[in-house]
Design a protein around this motif. Sequence first.
Motif, PDB file in Angstrom:
ATOM      1  N   ALA A   1      45.370  23.099  44.327  1.00  0.00           N
ATOM      2  CA  ALA A   1      44.428  22.071  44.787  1.00  0.00           C
ATOM      3  C   ALA A   1      43.588  22.512  45.988  1.00  0.00           C
ATOM      4  N   THR A   2      44.094  23.492  46.762  1.00  0.00           N
ATOM      5  CA  THR A   2      43.360  23.886  47.971  1.00  0.00           C
ATOM      6  C   THR A   2      42.348  24.995  47.717  1.00  0.00           C
ATOM      7  N   GLY A   3      42.284  25.489  46.494  1.00  0.00           N
ATOM      8  CA  GLY A   3      41.365  26.590  46.179  1.00  0.00           C
ATOM      9  C   GLY A   3      39.973  26.084  45.840  1.00  0.00           C
ATOM     10  N   SER A   4      39.146  27.027  45.449  1.00  0.00           N
ATOM     11  CA  SER A   4      37.747  26.708  45.143  1.00  0.00           C
ATOM     12  C   SER A   4      37.652  25.732  43.957  1.00  0.00           C
ATOM     13  N   ILE A   5      38.369  25.998  42.876  1.00  0.00           N
ATOM     14  CA  ILE A   5      38.343  25.091  41.715  1.00  0.00           C
ATOM     15  C   ILE A   5      39.035  23.765  42.071  1.00  0.00           C
TER      16      ILE A   5
ATOM     17  N   LYS B   1      42.318  31.959  34.044  1.00  0.00           N
ATOM     18  CA  LYS B   1      42.157  32.802  32.852  1.00  0.00           C
ATOM     19  C   LYS B   1      43.280  33.821  32.722  1.00  0.00           C
ATOM     20  N   GLU B   2      43.905  34.199  33.875  1.00  0.00           N
ATOM     21  CA  GLU B   2      44.957  35.221  33.819  1.00  0.00           C
ATOM     22  C   GLU B   2      46.114  34.783  32.922  1.00  0.00           C
ATOM     23  N   CYS B   3      46.360  33.463  32.838  1.00  0.00           N
ATOM     24  CA  CYS B   3      47.399  32.929  31.938  1.00  0.00           C
ATOM     25  C   CYS B   3      47.145  33.361  30.497  1.00  0.00           C
TER      26      CYS B   3
ATOM     27  N   MET C   1      33.339  31.344  45.144  1.00  0.00           N
ATOM     28  CA  MET C   1      34.635  31.316  44.446  1.00  0.00           C
ATOM     29  C   MET C   1      35.705  31.940  45.330  1.00  0.00           C
ATOM     30  N   GLY C   2      36.965  31.865  44.879  1.00  0.00           N
ATOM     31  CA  GLY C   2      38.069  32.510  45.574  1.00  0.00           C
ATOM     32  C   GLY C   2      37.858  34.025  45.627  1.00  0.00           C
ATOM     33  N   ALA C   3      38.592  34.691  46.552  1.00  0.00           N
ATOM     34  CA  ALA C   3      38.387  36.125  46.787  1.00  0.00           C
ATOM     35  C   ALA C   3      38.681  36.967  45.541  1.00  0.00           C
TER      36      ALA C   3
HETATM   37  P1  NAD Z   1      41.290  30.332  45.081  1.00  0.00           P
HETATM   38  O1  NAD Z   1      41.854  31.582  45.633  1.00  0.00           O
HETATM   39  O2  NAD Z   1      40.150  29.687  45.775  1.00  0.00           O
HETATM   40  O3  NAD Z   1      42.454  29.221  44.945  1.00  0.00           O
HETATM   41  C1  NAD Z   1      43.683  29.537  44.385  1.00  0.00           C
HETATM   42  C2  NAD Z   1      44.642  28.372  44.498  1.00  0.00           C
HETATM   43  O4  NAD Z   1      45.916  28.792  43.995  1.00  0.00           O
HETATM   44  C3  NAD Z   1      44.907  27.881  45.927  1.00  0.00           C
HETATM   45  O5  NAD Z   1      45.178  26.507  45.912  1.00  0.00           O
HETATM   46  C4  NAD Z   1      46.156  28.664  46.349  1.00  0.00           C
HETATM   47  O6  NAD Z   1      46.921  27.979  47.322  1.00  0.00           O
HETATM   48  C5  NAD Z   1      46.905  28.737  45.032  1.00  0.00           C
HETATM   49  N1  NAD Z   1      47.725  29.954  44.912  1.00  0.00           N
HETATM   50  C6  NAD Z   1      47.368  31.228  45.231  1.00  0.00           C
HETATM   51  N2  NAD Z   1      48.374  32.078  44.975  1.00  0.00           N
HETATM   52  C7  NAD Z   1      49.397  31.337  44.480  1.00  0.00           C
HETATM   53  C8  NAD Z   1      50.725  31.646  44.049  1.00  0.00           C
HETATM   54  N3  NAD Z   1      51.192  32.908  44.088  1.00  0.00           N
HETATM   55  N4  NAD Z   1      51.503  30.645  43.608  1.00  0.00           N
HETATM   56  C9  NAD Z   1      51.039  29.361  43.597  1.00  0.00           C
HETATM   57  N5  NAD Z   1      49.797  29.015  44.007  1.00  0.00           N
HETATM   58  C10 NAD Z   1      48.987  29.986  44.432  1.00  0.00           C
HETATM   59  O7  NAD Z   1      40.915  30.639  43.554  1.00  0.00           O
HETATM   60  P2  NAD Z   1      39.791  29.951  42.641  1.00  0.00           P
HETATM   61  O8  NAD Z   1      38.507  30.646  42.837  1.00  0.00           O
HETATM   62  O9  NAD Z   1      39.843  28.481  42.784  1.00  0.00           O
HETATM   63  O10 NAD Z   1      40.306  30.372  41.193  1.00  0.00           O
HETATM   64  C11 NAD Z   1      41.432  29.764  40.576  1.00  0.00           C
HETATM   65  C12 NAD Z   1      41.490  30.207  39.128  1.00  0.00           C
HETATM   66  O11 NAD Z   1      40.342  29.704  38.446  1.00  0.00           O
HETATM   67  C13 NAD Z   1      41.474  31.733  38.941  1.00  0.00           C
HETATM   68  O12 NAD Z   1      42.272  32.084  37.850  1.00  0.00           O
HETATM   69  C14 NAD Z   1      40.009  32.028  38.614  1.00  0.00           C
HETATM   70  O13 NAD Z   1      39.851  33.177  37.809  1.00  0.00           O
HETATM   71  C15 NAD Z   1      39.625  30.773  37.845  1.00  0.00           C
HETATM   72  N6  NAD Z   1      38.187  30.467  37.901  1.00  0.00           N
HETATM   73  C16 NAD Z   1      37.604  30.210  39.098  1.00  0.00           C
HETATM   74  C17 NAD Z   1      36.237  29.929  39.152  1.00  0.00           C
HETATM   75  C18 NAD Z   1      35.555  29.601  40.461  1.00  0.00           C
HETATM   76  O14 NAD Z   1      34.380  29.278  40.451  1.00  0.00           O
HETATM   77  N7  NAD Z   1      36.235  29.628  41.586  1.00  0.00           N
HETATM   78  C19 NAD Z   1      35.482  29.947  37.973  1.00  0.00           C
HETATM   79  C20 NAD Z   1      36.116  30.223  36.770  1.00  0.00           C
HETATM   80  C21 NAD Z   1      37.474  30.479  36.739  1.00  0.00           C
END
Ligand code: NAD
Length: 396
Positions: A22-26, A135-137, A214-216
């Motif tokens: 929930a705290t990430g970009s998505i 997507k890694e899933c 997006m996330g790193a």
């Molecule tokens: P992010 O790094 O911003 O957020 C990741 C989230 O997962 C955070 O809430 C973090 O606390 C949590 N997390 C990280 N490592 C963890 C672990 N080991 N165990 C449990 N929780 C963990 O990433 P994001 O950019 O939001 O991307 C999330 C997923 O969505 C990725 O698989 C990415 O490929 C996919 N995605 C992202 C975007 C985008 O625009 N950001 C677009 C398409 C797909």
Amino acid sequence: MRAVAEIIEPALSPQSVTILGATGSIGKSTLDVVAGSGGKFRIEALTAMENVSALAALARLYRPRFVAIGNPAHFAALKDALAGTGIRAGAGAEALVEAAMQPAGTVVSAIVGVAGLASTMAAAKRGARIALANKECLVAAGTLLTQAAKAGGAKLIPVDSEHNALFQVFDAARPESVRQVTLTASGGPFRTWSLEQMRSATPEMAVKHPNWAMGAKISVDSATMMNKGLELIEAFHLFPLKAEQIEVLVHPESIVHGLVEYVDGSVLAQLSNPDMRTPIACALAWPERLQAAVKRLNLAELKTLTFEAPDVQRFSALALARRALAEGVTVALNAANEAAVEAFLAGRIGFLDIAKTVEATLAKVENAEPSTLEEVFEADAQARAIAQSLLKRVAA
Ligand code: NAD
Ligand code: MG
């Protein structure tokens, strides 16, 4: 007399939503869509890995019944931060699965990496709607996850913008009428760079994506174009297609996200501004449509959209992903990439070492596709260990 099934409220209301990551970009974009939906959605559970204060602040705002922090060392801090709220807290890998097991109709899978697999599998097995960003899933366990979803009655709705685009224009009832699908790629921050220039690219340069915030990890994947390689495998599992039917097209403006070509020559595409709130709103509300507070697309203002073929000489990750799919070693592809991206972000290796490490890892693993989740985690650990030893040598 009406059938009982018609008068009983469905147990899993799609309007209750759990967000894994929930705290990430998505995660944040999803909460933004939820907040703007006029009370259409209720938050059931939220998770994060490290950031207790951000998670607690979200919990106080959205009032879920359960929150989980991945790092067990933060359990006491999380409990303290939630004191008096009545919100239950959990910690560790099992708590992430517990969050996915809460009775929300929709689970947003937005943890980054294979770390999100166990919780996403749990949501699939209990028949939730899964808004799938992770997507890694699918790269690591595509067959297992899609089978579990089918057996559990779960629906996987892609959030990844290209796959969400395909989801919207792919005629699922007539897959034989599809000749080819195309995933577009922005080309990332190094689209026009020579290999020589990329050699000295820093993490700061790599995470500075031209179109998306997006996330790193995914930002680095976009820079190497491994992101599009992972997406090719993602598309293979989400749609009834052969690998040869999935193409990649570089489109620097990121307006056209995915295209489906039919046998009669028609090409249907989905277009929108590059804002993840559009595919997230689509996945949450499908088949309804939700107002999203996104900038409307104005083609007259944009005037031109450009396209070019990807350059697999400079972006070898694309070819590696296609090869891994053909050879059944996508778990290793993903694991080696996760390890190499982490090393690059920590400043231990150079940008070009990422793809090199993945390639060298693939050369060392066995071509045996895992048939259980345990085998996936085993293959993942093995490939990570190989990648780590290669990374040590590169960093030395
Ligand atoms: P992010 O790094 O911003 O957020 C990741 C989230 O997962 C955070 O809430 C973090 O606390 C949590 N997390 C990280 N490592 C963890 C672990 N080991 N165990 C449990 N929780 C963990 O990433 P994001 O950019 O939001 O991307 C999330 C997923 O969505 C990725 O698989 C990415 O490929 C996919 N995605 C992202 C975007 C985008 O625009 N950001 C677009 C398409 C797909
Ligand atoms: Mg994408």
